[in-house]
Design an enzyme around this catalytic site. Sequence first.
Site, PDB file in Angstrom:
ATOM      1  N   HIS A   1      15.260   1.867-121.183  1.00 43.46           N
ATOM      2  CA  HIS A   1      15.676   0.600-120.966  1.00 43.46           C
ATOM      3  C   HIS A   1      15.580   0.245-119.426  1.00 43.46           C
ATOM      4  O   HIS A   1      16.606  -0.565-119.005  1.00 43.46           O
ATOM      5  CB  HIS A   1      17.312   0.704-121.298  1.00 43.46           C
TER       6      HIS A   1
ATOM      7  N   LYS B   1       0.218  -8.827 -97.886  1.00 45.62           N
ATOM      8  CA  LYS B   1       0.524  -8.458 -99.043  1.00 45.62           C
ATOM      9  C   LYS B   1      -0.872  -8.151-100.067  1.00 45.62           C
ATOM     10  O   LYS B   1      -1.987  -8.492 -99.945  1.00 45.62           O
ATOM     11  CB  LYS B   1       1.034  -9.741 -99.839  1.00 45.62           C
TER      12      LYS B   1
END
Length: 458
Positions: A182, A318
């Site tokens: 989960h 990035k």
Amino acid sequence: MTQFRTERDSMGELKVPEDAHWGAQTQRAVENFPISGQPMPPSFIRALGLIKAACAEANRDLKLLDEGLAEAIVEAAGQVSDNKVDDHFPVDVYQTGSGTSSNMNANEVIARLSDPNGSLGVHPNDHVNMSQSSNDVIPTAIQVSACLMTAEHLMPALKHLHQVLKRRASELDKVAKTGRTHLMDAMPVTLGQELEAWAAQIASVHDRLVDALARMRRLPQGGTAVGTGINAPEDFGERVAAHLARVTGFEFESADNKFEGIASQDAAVELSGQLKTLAVALMKIANDLRWMNSGPLAGLGEIELEALQPGSSIMPGKVNPVIPEAVCMVAARVIGNDATITVAGQSGNFQLNVMLPVVAASLLESLHVLGNAANLLADRAIATFKVREDNLEKALAKNPILVTALNRVIGYEKGAAAAKKAYAEGRPIIDVAEELTDLSRAELEELLDPLKLTRGGL
């Protein structure tokens, strides 16, 4: 300016580019279907060439086709199957649903290549298409092209991906990390176990594909117009399948019931379904990699994927997980292709499916991009990622779910209390358990050893 010549078919005369190998029927299709600008895939054209050569050989063996004509047709068909004349196959994917335009495209190109001066009198229908119909040639071409692309392109890629996954799983078998269910912290696993699960997914898909190909290799060639075999010798299909098997090395055989292969595309639908399963597996693996690579500071930061290119036009430094993202897009495309093939497979009205070209194009695209994606995922993501063991160990030390290992000693309720306290205070579970239980530090270290917990059992 383009020069033209005049060609004739049963509907009359029309102009064809002077340097085109195709004839009147192909030209009509070019003019009738200016839809996508996307011609039939090269792998499909290859299959058409292989089939036309096999049919010419079968007709020659059955004494239906003169030796000289057969030899000329086989040689010309070889240029088609070698993809040397793909520029002369301009018919759009979105054409007549039987693919008749593509079949006649092949017939006309092969006739012209085999008899450039007209001295042999090779006719596209009477000779190149002898003992055939578009209605059995095109389904056979779908099956031949899909079988060959699966065997020659996709299967090797899956084998390579599986090998890379197994190798890295072995290397990382003793690197423990926090498991997640989960998307929440769970009992620990090793990175090796995660990769072994991925490898098992790929192995299962491989087995499913092998099973699907058992039906895909049964060719309807010889059924001609509606499956009865009108205008073809009784054993024509068997001879064609044998020729194709000999030339390609793939175990093609003649279908027992040729009505099925012409009226339906069930085998293609099945194969596409297995490709969708592969797409789902690759997307799961790719997304797991994206999550594990997330960060480097605010994400999970468990691994570091190979830096391949700048990740932003505005944020310097990035770096993005570009290979897993590309693989996810491939998976999305394949799932969409499967939906197309599913709808197309339902369009078998009585004795003929009438969405054959789009089945071919969609199926072959899926096979092509899945093979390429599997290789990329193996070589540019799985094989090259680095493990950030410091982050793994830090998260493991504070994982309150490790208290599950104490259930049989202290019970579920006391374990839940220890887990909540450890989480609330941001402390390692071993420190909290030492305070709340009578277990010694040495006992707790033994019971809560993350690597031991990955092996299960008591």
